[in-house]
Structures are given as C-alpha cells and as structure tokens.
Design a protein around this motif. Structure first.
Motif, short mmCIF file in Angstrom:
data_model
loop_
_atom_site.label_atom_id
_atom_site.label_comp_id
_atom_site.label_asym_id
_atom_site.label_seq_id
_atom_site.Cartn_x
_atom_site.Cartn_y
_atom_site.Cartn_z
N UNK A 185 0.88 10.62 -10.13
CA UNK A 185 -0.55 10.78 -10.38
C UNK A 185 -1.06 9.74 -11.37
N UNK A 186 -0.84 8.46 -11.05
CA UNK A 186 -1.22 7.35 -11.93
C UNK A 186 -2.16 6.39 -11.20
N UNK A 187 -2.92 5.64 -11.98
CA UNK A 187 -3.67 4.51 -11.43
C UNK A 187 -2.69 3.37 -11.22
N UNK A 188 -2.81 2.66 -10.12
CA UNK A 188 -1.89 1.57 -9.81
C UNK A 188 -2.66 0.26 -9.73
N UNK A 189 -2.22 -0.69 -10.52
CA UNK A 189 -2.79 -2.04 -10.55
C UNK A 189 -1.76 -2.98 -9.94
N UNK A 190 -2.24 -4.04 -9.32
CA UNK A 190 -1.34 -5.01 -8.71
C UNK A 190 -1.52 -6.36 -9.37
N UNK A 191 -0.41 -6.91 -9.86
CA UNK A 191 -0.41 -8.26 -10.44
C UNK A 191 0.41 -9.15 -9.51
N UNK A 192 0.02 -10.40 -9.41
CA UNK A 192 0.77 -11.34 -8.60
C UNK A 192 0.64 -12.74 -9.14
N UNK A 199 0.83 -1.19 0.00
CA UNK A 199 0.00 0.00 0.00
C UNK A 199 0.88 1.26 0.00
N UNK A 200 2.01 1.21 0.68
CA UNK A 200 2.94 2.34 0.67
C UNK A 200 3.55 2.58 -0.70
N UNK A 201 3.91 1.50 -1.40
CA UNK A 201 4.44 1.62 -2.76
C UNK A 201 3.36 2.24 -3.66
N UNK A 202 2.12 1.76 -3.53
CA UNK A 202 1.02 2.31 -4.32
C UNK A 202 0.86 3.79 -4.05
N UNK A 203 0.84 4.17 -2.77
CA UNK A 203 0.65 5.57 -2.41
C UNK A 203 1.78 6.44 -2.95
N UNK A 204 3.01 5.95 -2.88
CA UNK A 204 4.15 6.69 -3.39
C UNK A 204 4.03 6.92 -4.90
N UNK A 205 3.66 5.87 -5.63
CA UNK A 205 3.47 6.01 -7.09
C UNK A 205 2.38 7.02 -7.42
#
Length: 170
Positions: free
Chosen positions: A35-42, A24-30
């Motif tokens: 100012x981008x939408x962040x998607x998570x793949x795993x 969540x911290x990485x997402x918030x930093x990005x």
C-alpha cells in the motif's frame, strides 16, 4: 546489446519482451502488498523508459525521476498518462545523451529533455511560464528540469536527492 536495454527507442524492434507491462506489474505488486506510492527513476535509456511510461499509457505510478535521457525520436505529440510529478536531472555537458537531443554519432535519434517536458506540459494544459529555481527550470504543473555540472555520469548524490524529492511529494 538490446538484451541489456529497455524495449524503447532504437531497441523496440529487436526486443520482444513487454517492459511496460513488466514495470507496471512490479508497480502493481508493490502497491498491492505494501500500500505504497510507487515512483519510477531511470538513467539514460532507463529515463527513456520512464518517459515512455509517463506519457504512453494510463499508469498507476505516483511520479517519475528520469535522468540523462528522454524520448527517442520521433517523440509522441502528446502524453496520455495521468499528470503526475516529473523531475528530470541532466548533466549540462552530457555528450552521450545531450540535453537538447542529438543527430550525430552516438546521440543519433535521442530526443531533447526540454522537448519531453514541453510535451508533458502541453498535454496538461500547463502554463508556458517557466521559473528558474537554482539549477532547475520549474513549470507550474509539477514538472522540473534540473541540471548538474558534468556529463553523462550521475552525481553521487542523485539517489539521496531522488528520495528527498519523493518524500516532498507525499
């Protein structure tokens, strides 16, 4: 063993770091910096981490692309995270994390990909009606389960497909 995995499922008691907070911290930093939408793949246990984030807390991710993994058992009864797109990819002959989950040998405690998406659909009040579009089962609420021929190894095209899917969401 656990140090090379996420703090979910059978590793959650042996790993003391908070991987949810980290991601969540990485997402918030990005988002703050670019100012981008962040998607998570795993992939595999990373897919399990994706589901854990998608359903386990209020998050700011724009969507999820889990592959060849799902919740560890017992799965949550509901998703409390916001309803964002989820596209799950899974090999139809995966013996490491079977698409229907597992109880024996190496698949002990691994949950079903179909059940994971049904939990998300139910939490969204989504129609139980599922349409088949090529190799994908598609719910009316931005949930998809797409299979590919093969086992636990992802197809070489998975990253390109993930980027194309993300672009379609925006």
């Amino acid at each position: 063993t656990g140090r090379f995995s996420w703090s979910v499922g059978h590793h959650k008691d042996e790993i003391t770091r908070d991987d949810r907070a980290f991601l969540d911290g990485v997402r918030q930093d990005l988002q703050d910096r670019f100012d981008v939408d962040v998607y998570l793949a795993g992939f595999s246990e990373g897919a399990s981490m994706s589901y854990d984030l998608a359903c386990g807390l209020e998050h700011g991710f724009s969507g999820f692309f889990p592959m060849s993994g799902a919740f560890w058992k017992p799965a949550p009864q509901t998703c409390i995270g916001p309803a964002v797109p989820i596209r799950h990819r899974h090999g139809d002959a995966d013996l490491t994390w079977p698409i229907e989950g597992g109880e024996g040998d190496f698949s002990e405690g691994k949950g079903s990909a179909v059940d994971a998406l049904l939990i998300a659909a139910d939490s969204r009040g989504c129609s139980a009606e599922i349409q088949q579009v090529e190799s994908c089962s598609v719910w009316s609420c931005e949930l998809e389960l797409c299979t590919y021929p093969g086992g636990h190894d992802p197809p070489s095209s998975w990253a390109v497909e993930a980027v194309q899917w993300i672009r379609e969401q925006n």
